[in-house]
Design an enzyme around this catalytic site. Sequence first.
Site, PDB file in Angstrom:
ATOM      1  N   HIS A  17       0.650   5.068  49.956  1.00 10.92           N
ATOM      2  CA  HIS A  17       2.090   5.129  49.652  1.00 10.92           C
ATOM      3  C   HIS A  17       2.322   4.925  48.157  1.00 10.92           C
ATOM      4  O   HIS A  17       3.134   5.616  47.544  1.00 10.92           O
ATOM      5  CB  HIS A  17       2.855   4.018  50.395  1.00 10.92           C
ATOM      6  CG  HIS A  17       2.811   4.108  51.887  1.00 10.92           C
ATOM      7  ND1 HIS A  17       2.406   3.067  52.687  1.00 10.92           N
ATOM      8  CD2 HIS A  17       3.148   5.121  52.729  1.00 10.92           C
ATOM      9  CE1 HIS A  17       2.504   3.426  53.964  1.00 10.92           C
ATOM     10  NE2 HIS A  17       2.931   4.673  54.015  1.00 10.92           N
ATOM     11  N   LYS A  41       7.606   3.609  67.344  1.00  8.29           N
ATOM     12  CA  LYS A  41       6.480   2.805  66.843  1.00  8.29           C
ATOM     13  C   LYS A  41       6.687   1.321  67.116  1.00  8.29           C
ATOM     14  O   LYS A  41       7.823   0.852  67.164  1.00  8.29           O
ATOM     15  CB  LYS A  41       6.359   2.994  65.318  1.00  8.29           C
ATOM     16  CG  LYS A  41       5.620   4.251  64.920  1.00  8.29           C
ATOM     17  CD  LYS A  41       5.265   4.212  63.438  1.00  8.29           C
ATOM     18  CE  LYS A  41       4.524   5.463  63.029  1.00  8.29           C
ATOM     19  NZ  LYS A  41       4.309   5.545  61.581  1.00  8.29           N
ATOM     20  N   ARG A  91      -1.229  13.889  53.799  1.00 12.50           N
ATOM     21  CA  ARG A  91      -2.640  13.517  53.633  1.00 12.50           C
ATOM     22  C   ARG A  91      -3.567  14.628  54.088  1.00 12.50           C
ATOM     23  O   ARG A  91      -4.572  14.897  53.468  1.00 12.50           O
ATOM     24  CB  ARG A  91      -2.943  12.247  54.440  1.00 12.50           C
ATOM     25  CG  ARG A  91      -2.407  11.000  53.795  1.00 12.50           C
ATOM     26  CD  ARG A  91      -2.456   9.857  54.734  1.00 12.50           C
ATOM     27  NE  ARG A  91      -1.693  10.167  55.934  1.00 12.50           N
ATOM     28  CZ  ARG A  91      -1.394   9.295  56.883  1.00 12.50           C
ATOM     29  NH1 ARG A  91      -1.822   8.061  56.801  1.00 12.50           N
ATOM     30  NH2 ARG A  91      -0.684   9.647  57.934  1.00 12.50           N
ATOM     31  N   SER A 129      -1.372   3.088  57.327  1.00 10.84           N
ATOM     32  CA  SER A 129      -0.983   1.715  57.696  1.00 10.84           C
ATOM     33  C   SER A 129      -1.729   1.268  58.952  1.00 10.84           C
ATOM     34  O   SER A 129      -2.134   0.111  59.064  1.00 10.84           O
ATOM     35  CB  SER A 129       0.527   1.641  57.944  1.00 10.84           C
ATOM     36  OG  SER A 129       1.229   1.926  56.762  1.00 10.84           O
TER      37      SER A 129
END
Length: 175
Positions: A17, A41, A91, A129
């Site tokens: 990030h 989530k 990514r 994460s």
Amino acid sequence: MKTAIYPGSFDPVTNGHLDIIKRAARMFDKLIVVVLINPLKNYSFTIPERVSLLSKATAMLPNIEIDSYDGLLADYFKERPEIDVIVKGLRATSDFEYEFQMAHTNKDLNPRAETVFIPASANTTFISSSMVKQVAMFGGDLSKYVPSEIHGEISAKLTAEFAEKKRRAQLLKNK
Ligand code: PNS
């Protein structure tokens, strides 16, 4: 003056990030980093904790604002007419389909909400994460994956969370 917004869960903020934040902060006059909620989530850090970690990790950058919002990104965008564009990091191709869908949903909800994608730097493409959480929960070294200023805080919180999970699982086993 061009203003961009970089939305995410940031649970917790990683070096991946931070790479996108630093590069976007050079491309735009101002970058608003906003902590949003993905209702699908499970989060480890509270919103104030995520905001605080982001503030510490970006303290060296002069043109950053950190905020949080409990609602749709498209609505936040409407409430802040000074925002020109949404920035997202990509990514790998695995990110693409989901991000493409979100970009179209945001534009459908608010036709002014355009998204631009920044490719992750090669050395951060594998950092996420959820990977950081697993490494921390099993006591691994996080120092290469999260900003140095907050690495201790993140480790402590995740180690405690995992210990609590194990304690509860043990209690259930003994019932
Ligand atoms: O870091 P993440 O979890 O990939 O970020 C996803 C996030 C929080 C940016 C996304 O879920 C989001 O925008 N949440 C707010 C609600 C919303 O506007 N959803 C987009 C329409 S599907």
